[in-house]
Write an enzyme that holds these catalytic residues in place. Structure first.
Site: not given
Ligand code: AMP
Length: 282
Positions: A34, A37, A149
């Protein structure tokens, strides 16, 4: 965008690029991408010459097997999004590639209190899983800079601890949380919310804003109680609403009026577990 499924072919390509003087930036993800990312990728793009993203839904970090089974997979859309964000390399390993020895008996990292509080308390084993996968991904990619993030505040602290423990000289850059127009933090799990739950989901952000606006020097228990009531009224089942020192993540019951604080929330809505946080601006 070049896709790699195997560590050795990825490494030989990256070694060649490194010899050509390219600085590698890395954004690890679990897919279902989204705008949150994408913002990490955009920040990394500006700071590095070669942008690597990984998609891997890591089984060892899911303490709840149902959460793992229900984790959304949208690979075709993800690939299009990554290409339009000018990603150079997509690393797409499978479980055997990252865990050739299986996942039953894996190494443990000394995370101390970081894995006993908040996410660590409510998701036992979660941060060991995060470290196990991050160690393998970082060994494979060996980036100059790593982009993660703030949405996963405690995870950033755990990964910094992992970098310190393993002596990896990789710079961790924490990027701001990207939100929907109404304030809901973007998350792959938001897709699982019903339309009614989606409307209520902004309750977490509203609660964080309430705490941000009302934090005062002294005892914090009555403010936290008010925040609990506020969030419960919108239909959430709360796991925690906590105030902590923003640098150390030590939990605080009292605020000295000057140290930087962070408020962290985890709560279920409609069976979906949502987390969010806000560094308090005073
Ligand atoms: P995930 O795929 O959920 O494991 O997240 C991958 C990376 O994207 C991690 O470093 C998360 O912290 C970051 N992330 C997820 N959601 C957001 C967001 N809304 N804003 C910024 N970074 C995000």
């Amino acid at each position: 965008m070049i896709q790699f499924k195997k560590i050795n072919t990825l490494q030989s390509y990256l070694n060649q690029q490194r010899m050509n003087g390219k600085k590698i930036g890395f954004v690890p993800t679990m897919g279902a991408l989204h705008a949150g990312h994408i913002s990490l990728l955009e920040t990394a793009r500006k700071a590095c010459d070669l942008l690597v993203c990984s998609i891997f839904v890591n089984p060892t970090q899911f303490n709840d097997p149902k959460d793992f089974e229900k984790y959304p997979i949208t690979l075709d859309t993800d690939i299009k999004l990554l290409a339009s964000a000018n990603t150079d390399i997509l690393f797409l390993p499978n479980v055997t590639e990252l865990y050739p020895e299986g996942t039953a008996q894996l190494e443990k990292y000394p995370l101390d209190f970081l894995e006993q509080i908040l996410e660590g308390e409510f998701r036992p084993g979660h941060f060991q899983g995060v470290c196990q996968v991050m160690k393998r991904l970082l060994d494979a990619v060996d980036p100059e800079k790593l982009f993660m993030g703030q949405k996963d505040y405690q995870q950033c602290m755990v990964v910094q601890r992992l970098l310190d423990i393993t002596g990896k000289r990789i710079e961790l850059i924490t990027c701001p949380t990207i939100r929907e127009p109404d304030g809901l933090a973007m998350s792959s799990r938001n897709r699982r919310l019903s339309p009614e739950a989606r409307e209520k989901a902004i309750g977490i952000y509203k609660t964080l804003e309430y705490i941000n606006a009302n934090l005062k020097k002294g005892q914090l228990d009555s403010l936290l109680k008010e925040a609990h009531t506020l969030l419960e009224k919108t239909g959430f089942q709360i796991e925690y609403i906590t105030l902590a020192n923003a640098k150390s993540l030590e939990i605080r019951n009292e605020w000295d009026g000057s140290s930087e604080m962070v408020c962290l929330i985890a709560a279920f809505l409609d069976g979906v577990r949502l987390i969010d946080n806000m560094v308090i601006s005073k």
